[in-house]
Structure formats: structure tokens, C-alpha cells
Design a protein around this motif. Structure first.
Motif, PDB file in Angstrom:
ATOM      1  N   ILE A  69      10.024  62.950 -37.084  1.00  0.00           N
ATOM      2  CA  ILE A  69       9.159  63.940 -36.426  1.00  0.00           C
ATOM      3  C   ILE A  69      10.016  64.833 -35.548  1.00  0.00           C
ATOM      4  O   ILE A  69      10.814  64.341 -34.731  1.00  0.00           O
ATOM      5  N   ASN A  70       9.867  66.151 -35.729  1.00  0.00           N
ATOM      6  CA  ASN A  70      10.547  67.097 -34.848  1.00  0.00           C
ATOM      7  C   ASN A  70       9.551  68.140 -34.369  1.00  0.00           C
ATOM      8  O   ASN A  70       8.353  68.055 -34.636  1.00  0.00           O
ATOM      9  N   GLN A  71      10.031  69.150 -33.669  1.00  0.00           N
ATOM     10  CA  GLN A  71       9.131  70.097 -33.010  1.00  0.00           C
ATOM     11  C   GLN A  71       8.375  70.995 -33.975  1.00  0.00           C
ATOM     12  O   GLN A  71       7.416  71.662 -33.579  1.00  0.00           O
ATOM     13  N   ASP A  72       8.745  70.988 -35.255  1.00  0.00           N
ATOM     14  CA  ASP A  72       8.059  71.824 -36.245  1.00  0.00           C
ATOM     15  C   ASP A  72       7.263  70.999 -37.259  1.00  0.00           C
ATOM     16  O   ASP A  72       6.777  71.542 -38.258  1.00  0.00           O
ATOM     17  N   THR A  73       7.122  69.716 -37.030  1.00  0.00           N
ATOM     18  CA  THR A  73       6.522  68.817 -38.016  1.00  0.00           C
ATOM     19  C   THR A  73       4.994  68.818 -37.959  1.00  0.00           C
ATOM     20  O   THR A  73       4.408  68.645 -36.885  1.00  0.00           O
ATOM     21  N   THR A  74       4.374  69.001 -39.111  1.00  0.00           N
ATOM     22  CA  THR A  74       2.932  68.790 -39.225  1.00  0.00           C
ATOM     23  C   THR A  74       2.692  67.304 -39.468  1.00  0.00           C
ATOM     24  O   THR A  74       3.276  66.716 -40.374  1.00  0.00           O
ATOM     25  N   ILE A  75       1.840  66.702 -38.635  1.00  0.00           N
ATOM     26  CA  ILE A  75       1.534  65.280 -38.754  1.00  0.00           C
ATOM     27  C   ILE A  75       0.319  65.106 -39.664  1.00  0.00           C
ATOM     28  O   ILE A  75      -0.709  65.751 -39.473  1.00  0.00           O
ATOM     29  N   ILE A  76       0.440  64.199 -40.628  1.00  0.00           N
ATOM     30  CA  ILE A  76      -0.645  63.939 -41.580  1.00  0.00           C
ATOM     31  C   ILE A  76      -0.919  62.447 -41.601  1.00  0.00           C
ATOM     32  O   ILE A  76       0.014  61.630 -41.600  1.00  0.00           O
ATOM     33  N   LEU A 137      -0.127  66.429 -49.384  1.00  0.00           N
ATOM     34  CA  LEU A 137      -0.138  67.398 -48.282  1.00  0.00           C
ATOM     35  C   LEU A 137       1.179  67.395 -47.511  1.00  0.00           C
ATOM     36  O   LEU A 137       1.693  68.451 -47.130  1.00  0.00           O
ATOM     37  N   ALA A 138       1.708  66.200 -47.270  1.00  0.00           N
ATOM     38  CA  ALA A 138       2.972  66.107 -46.529  1.00  0.00           C
ATOM     39  C   ALA A 138       4.093  66.814 -47.279  1.00  0.00           C
ATOM     40  O   ALA A 138       4.917  67.526 -46.677  1.00  0.00           O
ATOM     41  N   LYS A 139       4.108  66.644 -48.592  1.00  0.00           N
ATOM     42  CA  LYS A 139       5.139  67.310 -49.397  1.00  0.00           C
ATOM     43  C   LYS A 139       4.918  68.816 -49.414  1.00  0.00           C
ATOM     44  O   LYS A 139       5.873  69.600 -49.263  1.00  0.00           O
ATOM     45  N   GLU A 140       3.671  69.228 -49.571  1.00  0.00           N
ATOM     46  CA  GLU A 140       3.348  70.650 -49.641  1.00  0.00           C
ATOM     47  C   GLU A 140       3.678  71.378 -48.341  1.00  0.00           C
ATOM     48  O   GLU A 140       4.177  72.511 -48.352  1.00  0.00           O
ATOM     49  N   LEU A 141       3.421  70.732 -47.203  1.00  0.00           N
ATOM     50  CA  LEU A 141       3.590  71.356 -45.896  1.00  0.00           C
ATOM     51  C   LEU A 141       4.915  70.999 -45.225  1.00  0.00           C
ATOM     52  O   LEU A 141       5.162  71.411 -44.086  1.00  0.00           O
ATOM     53  N   ASN A 142       5.750  70.222 -45.941  1.00  0.00           N
ATOM     54  CA  ASN A 142       6.993  69.729 -45.350  1.00  0.00           C
ATOM     55  C   ASN A 142       6.694  69.004 -44.032  1.00  0.00           C
ATOM     56  O   ASN A 142       7.401  69.162 -43.028  1.00  0.00           O
ATOM     57  N   GLY A 143       5.636  68.215 -44.054  1.00  0.00           N
ATOM     58  CA  GLY A 143       5.220  67.481 -42.859  1.00  0.00           C
ATOM     59  C   GLY A 143       5.607  66.020 -42.944  1.00  0.00           C
ATOM     60  O   GLY A 143       6.378  65.605 -43.819  1.00  0.00           O
ATOM     61  N   HIS A 144       5.056  65.231 -42.025  1.00  0.00           N
ATOM     62  CA  HIS A 144       5.324  63.794 -42.006  1.00  0.00           C
ATOM     63  C   HIS A 144       4.021  63.027 -42.162  1.00  0.00           C
ATOM     64  O   HIS A 144       3.100  63.167 -41.355  1.00  0.00           O
ATOM     65  N   TYR A 145       3.953  62.229 -43.210  1.00  0.00           N
ATOM     66  CA  TYR A 145       2.815  61.338 -43.441  1.00  0.00           C
ATOM     67  C   TYR A 145       3.044  60.070 -42.623  1.00  0.00           C
ATOM     68  O   TYR A 145       3.944  59.290 -42.914  1.00  0.00           O
TER      69      TYR A 145
END
Length: 354
Positions: A69-76, A137-145
């Protein structure tokens, strides 16, 4: 990776923790039980109103310290509600976007709470679809599941460090039976039962762990058979507990006994408890308490004394449109008069006969 931002994020979570008091341990007034005390650890008093507040805090710290998790991470997160509410709270604390993937049947109040904390809800038709959709969604948004169902059992330090088990035993120190005969817990991710079971063994305690499973959940059958491939096509009615598959965080080896509790018994028990403590609780609390009462009844009949601890997982105010709505109960649960009568008899005799 911005180490300065991570340091600030961890400091914010730790400061939030320091501002939060521990949750209460409520002793039930049950004179019909002779020498047997039952306690409820009231997790509904956390800032986000449920047991899942502890899990969300641990998952965020785990993700931050692992560099996920960093300052640009979308949490899912895939969640039936309470974990998502708590993770939305911590996402807002850190200024991160949050998306909860959940079944369309999730209680409206939980959805509103997620949105209150700035989170978004992404709905799927069935509970078994939440995993793949969260990964997509995590892959699509480059987020963290966050994946509570995998990481719940490893994100919390089970040896101590003020986890829920440590808190329970500290609060029990001055009670007549300070080492509980039983701790009763229902499995959702399996993380809390894993933490409690491991703690009991590490501290070399005589307490036993009983896990209570609702209908339409595979955990009980998995415990009995050892078959990790078990799945169900239908989701359960008791929100927050029970799963249609064997979750990685459920550690059967730490469990001493399991029971399967009918949904109607869970509903009858929260109605019974409301008369006893003057408060509404969620149905998972009914599952927990029904199991605790069955154990107490067996102890009573065997002439044993001691204590049993279980949990209030969340408040019933979240379920006014479901578990406290007669029409919803009629449609989804059916008649619970049999269990209501059982509990009335228990109130008189201290014996609960199924």
C-alpha cells in the motif's frame, strides 16, 4: 515507494489506536446457572461498530509494512459489510480510495456506512463472485486487494500485543473463574478463531475453543471431514459469518469443538438477549451466544462450574431492515418459535434442550 508517506500512514493508524479504549466485557445476569458465568466481549463499541475494526487495522498495517500500500493505492476488499465499513474508515484516515465488492443482498445500513466514510460499493449477484471480481478490479485499477479471507489469520500477532484474546484474558483476571472453560467464536474469515486458538496454546491455557457455524456454510463440514474443496452455491443468511468455501484463514487445527447453529436459533437468541441487556445485536451474536448457552447447559447438567466467553460482533442497529423486520424474517428465516420456547425454558431451568 515513498517511505516517508508509509511512516506517516503507520503513525496515523497507531495514533488512532491510542485514542481508542478497549471494548467492554459484559457479564450476563443468569441466576438460573449455578456456578457458571457467561461473558460477552462487546466489539460493537469500536469506532466503526464491529469486531472487524481490529481486523481492518491489522490488515492495513500488514499491507503497509509489506509495501503493498502506498499513497496512490486504491484499496479493494471483498466483504459482506462490516470489514468494508472498517476498511473504509482507515482508507479515509490515510486519504486512499476504497471499493467494497459485496453481494447485492448486503444490509442497506452497512452500505450507507461504507459510503459515509467515502467508500464505494461494487455489487455482485452472488457471494461466491466477490473473490474473482475483487481481483479483477485490483488488476484493472492497479490497486491492492486486501483479501481478508487469506490474510486475516496472519495479519494479527496471536502471541499477545493486545489482540482480542489477550484483552479477554486480561479482563477476566478478577472474575470468579478467570480462566474460561470455553471461548465461543463464529468463523467469517476464520482470523479471530485462529488468533484466539493460537493464543490459548501459546499461553499454555486450559481454555477450549468452540467455533459455531451458521446454516449454508462449509466450515462445520470441513472441520468434520477435512475436505478443503467443499463449496456451496447458496450464501448464508447470518451476515458476517459462514462462507460458501473453505477460506485460507480458517485454521481447523486450533479448534477444540464445532457446532452448527440453525439460523432460526440465532434470531431467537438475539431477541432473548435484547430482553436481558436492553440492546439489539447482530445475528452473528445470536449464533455465538446460542452456542455458549448450549455449553453452559451441558456444564450445568454435568455439575461443572466455570466461565464461558463469547462476542457481541456488532450492533443490531445495522439490521433494522432485516433481523428486526418481521416481514424479512418471515421471508428469509421462517418461524423461530421452537427456539424461543427453548430459551424461555432455559431462563427458568438453566437447561437448553434442542
Amino acid at each position: 515507494m515513498c517511505s516517508k508517506w508509509i511512516n506517516v500512514a503507520i503513525a496515523k493508524i497507531e495514533a488512532d489506536y491510542q485514542r481508542s479504549a478497549d471494548t467492554h466485557l459484559i457479564k450476563l445476569d443468569l441466576p438460573q446457572l449455578s456456578g457458571i458465568d457467561i461473558y460477552l466481549k462487546d466489539e460493537s463499541t469500536h469506532p466503526t461498530g464491529s469486531l472487524k475494526h481490529r481486523l481492518a487495522r491489522s490488515l492495513f498495517l500488514y499491507g503497509l509494512c509489506n509495501g503493498w500500500i502506498n499513497q496512490d493505492t486504491t484499496i479493494i476488499e471483498s466483504s459482506s459489510g462490516s470489514t468494508a465499513v472498517s476498511e473504509a474508515y482507515f482508507s479515509r484516515l490515510l486519504g486512499l480510495p476504497f471499493i467494497a465488492v459485496m453481494p447485492k443482498s448486503t444490509a442497506k445500513t452497512k452500505i450507507q456506512q461504507i459510503e459515509f466514510y467515502g467508500g464505494k460499493c461494487h455489487f455482485v449477484d452472488a457471494s461466491d463472485q466477490i473473490y474473482a471480481e475483487s481481483e479483477r478490479l485490483a488488476k484493472e485499477l492497479n490497486g491492492h486487494y486486501m483479501d481478508q479471507f487469506t490474510y486475516a489469520e496472519r495479519a494479527t500477532d496471536w502471541r499477545g500485543n493486545n489482540n482480542i484474546a489477550d484483552s479477554i484474558f486480561n479482563q477476566m483476571e478478577c472474575e470468579p473463574h478467570p480462566i474460561p472453560n470455553w471461548i465461543v467464536m463464529s468463523p467469517g474469515t476464520g482470523g479471530t478463531s485462529a488468533t484466539i486458538g493460537r493464543y490459548i496454546r501459546f499461553q499454555q491455557l486450559t481454555t477450549q475453543l468452540c467455533v459455531v457455524d451458521p446454516e449454508n456454510s462449509v466450515f462445520y463440514d470441513y472441520y468434520k471431514t477435512g475436505n478443503k474443496q467443499l463449496t456451496l452455491d447458496v450464501g448464508g443468511k447470518i451476515e458476517g459469518i459462514g462462507r460458501p468455501r473453505v477460506e485460507p484463514s480458517f485454521i481447523a487445527g486450533v479448534v477444540d469443538d464445532m457446532m452448527q447453529v440453525p439460523d432460526a436459533a440465532s434470531i431467537a437468541t438475539i431477541k432473548w438477549l435484547q430482553q436481558l441487556i436492553g440492546r439489539k445485536t447482530g445475528a452473528s451474536t445470536g449464533t455465538n451466544l446460542f452456542g455458549a448457552l448450549l455449553l453452559a447447559s451441558k456444564m450445568q447438567q454435568a455439575g461443572e462450574t466455570g466461565s464461558i466467553v463469547t462476542l457481541i460482533c456488532d450492533s443490531g442497529e445495522r439490521y433494522l431492515d432485516t433481523y428486526y423486520n418481521p416481514e424479512w424474517i418471515k421471508q428469509h428465516i421462517g418461524c423461530f418459535d421452537h427456539y424461543k420456547k427453548m430459551l424461555e425454558e432455559f431462563s427458568e431451568t438453566g437447561v437448553l434442550v434442542q
